[in-house]
Write an enzyme that holds these catalytic residues in place. Structure first.
Site, PDB file in Angstrom:
ATOM      1  N   CYS A  74       0.848  -1.191   0.000  1.00  0.00           N
ATOM      2  CA  CYS A  74       0.000   0.000   0.000  1.00  0.00           C
ATOM      3  C   CYS A  74       0.882   1.240   0.000  1.00  0.00           C
ATOM      4  O   CYS A  74       1.771   1.377   0.853  1.00  0.00           O
ATOM      5  CB  CYS A  74      -0.907   0.014   1.231  1.00  0.00           C
ATOM      6  SG  CYS A  74      -1.925   1.513   1.357  1.00  0.00           S
ATOM      7  N   CYS A  85      -1.661   0.043   9.395  1.00  0.00           N
ATOM      8  CA  CYS A  85      -0.755  -1.112   9.342  1.00  0.00           C
ATOM      9  C   CYS A  85       0.592  -0.743   9.952  1.00  0.00           C
ATOM     10  O   CYS A  85       0.998   0.418   9.951  1.00  0.00           O
ATOM     11  CB  CYS A  85      -0.551  -1.584   7.903  1.00  0.00           C
ATOM     12  SG  CYS A  85      -2.028  -2.292   7.131  1.00  0.00           S
ATOM     13  N   GLN A 231     -14.863 -12.484  14.993  1.00  0.00           N
ATOM     14  CA  GLN A 231     -13.476 -12.393  14.569  1.00  0.00           C
ATOM     15  C   GLN A 231     -13.369 -11.679  13.218  1.00  0.00           C
ATOM     16  O   GLN A 231     -14.153 -11.918  12.301  1.00  0.00           O
ATOM     17  CB  GLN A 231     -12.862 -13.785  14.477  1.00  0.00           C
ATOM     18  CG  GLN A 231     -12.675 -14.459  15.833  1.00  0.00           C
ATOM     19  CD  GLN A 231     -11.613 -13.794  16.688  1.00  0.00           C
ATOM     20  OE1 GLN A 231     -10.732 -13.088  16.181  1.00  0.00           O
ATOM     21  NE2 GLN A 231     -11.693 -14.009  17.991  1.00  0.00           N
ATOM     22  N   ASP A 327     -12.462 -15.436  26.588  1.00  0.00           N
ATOM     23  CA  ASP A 327     -11.971 -14.638  25.470  1.00  0.00           C
ATOM     24  C   ASP A 327     -12.190 -13.169  25.814  1.00  0.00           C
ATOM     25  O   ASP A 327     -13.076 -12.518  25.270  1.00  0.00           O
ATOM     26  CB  ASP A 327     -12.727 -15.033  24.192  1.00  0.00           C
ATOM     27  CG  ASP A 327     -12.204 -14.327  22.948  1.00  0.00           C
ATOM     28  OD1 ASP A 327     -11.192 -13.608  23.046  1.00  0.00           O
ATOM     29  OD2 ASP A 327     -12.818 -14.488  21.879  1.00  0.00           O
ATOM     30  N   CYS A 354      -6.131 -11.522  22.616  1.00  0.00           N
ATOM     31  CA  CYS A 354      -5.739 -10.701  21.467  1.00  0.00           C
ATOM     32  C   CYS A 354      -4.626  -9.711  21.820  1.00  0.00           C
ATOM     33  O   CYS A 354      -4.243  -8.907  20.967  1.00  0.00           O
ATOM     34  CB  CYS A 354      -6.947  -9.961  20.900  1.00  0.00           C
ATOM     35  SG  CYS A 354      -7.789  -8.883  22.073  1.00  0.00           S
TER      36      CYS A 354
END
Length: 396
Positions: A74, A85, A231, A327, A354
């Site tokens: 990108c 990112c 997810q 979770d 996560c």
């Protein structure tokens, strides 16, 4: 101390750190450097300096690259542009190695555990995987993502990591400045979009397309509120459900708990194991998620739902569960939940995490309560970003 903001430094880049940057040191100070890789020599511009022992910088010129460096797919994944990112400048296999180093370092530093970590790729490509993206409209009304640690909006023409087609409608029009546009593409390829705007001081949501998503995982079809928790990577739910199935090993007729249950993905796995004579208690704070979960698992009467914050509900639960699956959100379960859970004395705990730092802190608390880390798998559920998903098995 002198403010280094705007100063250009020549840096030897050190190890990767949690958060999508690497560590360097200059004149006794730590410099967190983005857009660099360990072992490189770079020129970096300091972007943020609040005084104290560290500052932040972007590598604006790479003097000596490492072999793992690649051209970002990108054009906006560069200093001063999109902050979505972190690792587009690293080869995919090296991204996973960097994430493995972070997980191992967090376990070592926060839990005192030396553990070899391998981050596994999920099925599919490292691009075109993100099924949910929240955009924001800039001053010109164009939708985009914010720059790193900034409110500045970088307008997008496309996003290479988004599932193809997920953002077409949002990027093809102008919006009221400041409007957020949440886009979800479900398991059937249907796009769901809503706008979130503040009007006269009140936050308002308006559904633009869709509303009820269809997802497929753990051998079931799921219908749920499109912008609720599921997810983000299309292969993640099925993959994590399979790991939970393998490690939970709940016995027929047993009691099992599913904490932070969402719409019941892991509860469905536990229900199949305990069978009609067993019991699964699913705890979830989101009222809409509980409603969706009850509807999706209506064929499994052994699943009982408790609506409320996990720390509140957990204190009221009775019985000794054979296995607990949890979770929690990115901040982790926390000491109160871990200690209360451990007091119930389950034989096994399967922890889906996560955030590696939160996981490591909770693993340390579990260790104080007599549980040890027995197995760990890590997955690259968020390619090109610094995020990594882990599943841990703790046994008493």
């Amino acid at each position: 101390m002198t403010d280094w903001t705007g100063r250009t430094l020549e840096l030897e880049v050190g190890p990767v750190a949690h958060g999508g940057h690497c560590v360097s040191r200059v004149d006794g100070r730590v410099v967190f450097v983005r857009h660099a890789l360990p072992g490189e020599l770079v020129r970096a511009e300091v972007t943020e300096d609040k005084g104290g022992s560290f500052c932040r910088a972007d590598a604006v010129e790479v003097l000596t690259p490492v072999p793992e460096r690649v051209d970002p797919p990108c054009p906006l994944a560069v200093p001063g542009q999109c902050g979505g990112c972190d690792w587009q400048h690293a080869a995919p296999e090296f991204q996973r190695e960097l994430k493995a180093r972070v997980v191992a370092e967090q376990l070592r530093r926060l839990a005192g555990i030396e553990w070899p970590v391998e981050v596994e790729a999920l099925p599919g490509d490292v691009l075109g995987w993100r099924s949910r993206v929240r955009l924001v409209a800039g001053r010109d009304g164009r939708a985009g993502l914010r720059a790193h640690r900034s409110h500045r909006v970088i307008p997008l023409e496309k996003c290479p990591i988004a599932v193809p087609g997920a953002l077409d409608q949002a990027l093809g029009r102008r919006w009221r400045p400041g409007t957020e546009i949440e886009n979800t593409i479900d398991g059937d390829g249907r796009v769901h979009a809503r706008e979130l705007a503040t009007v006269r001081g009140k936050r308002r949501a308006r559904q633009l397309t869709g509303g009820e998503a269809v997802q497929h995982a753990a051998g079931r079809d799921w219908r749920l509120q499109a912008h609720g928790f599921w997810q983000v990577h299309p292969a993640a739910a099925d993959t994590f459900a399979e790991v939970v199935r393998e490690w939970a090993r709940a016995s027929p007729g047993a009691l099992a708990w599913d904490l932070y249950a969402g719409v019941g993905l892991f509860a469905s796995v536990l229900a199949a194991q305990v069978g009609p004579s067993g019991q699964v208690v699913a705890v979830e704070s989101g009222r809409r998620a509980v409603t969706d979960g009850e509807r999706n698992l209506a064929d499994l009467p052994q699943v009982g739902w408790r609506a409320g914050r996990t720390e509140d509900v957990l204190r009221k639960l009775s019985g000794r569960p054979e296995v607990v699956v949890l979770d929690p959100p990115r901040s982790g379960a926390g000491r109160e939940v871990v200690e209360t859970l451990a007091a119930a004395s389950p034989s096994r705990v399967v922890y889906v995490a996560c955030d590696p730092a939160a996981l490591a802190r909770d693993v340390a608390t579990f260790a104080e309560a007599g549980y040890r880390l027995e197995r760990l798998r890590a997955f690259d559920a968020f390619p090109m970003t610094h995020h990594v998903e882990c599943v841990a098995l703790l046994t008493r």
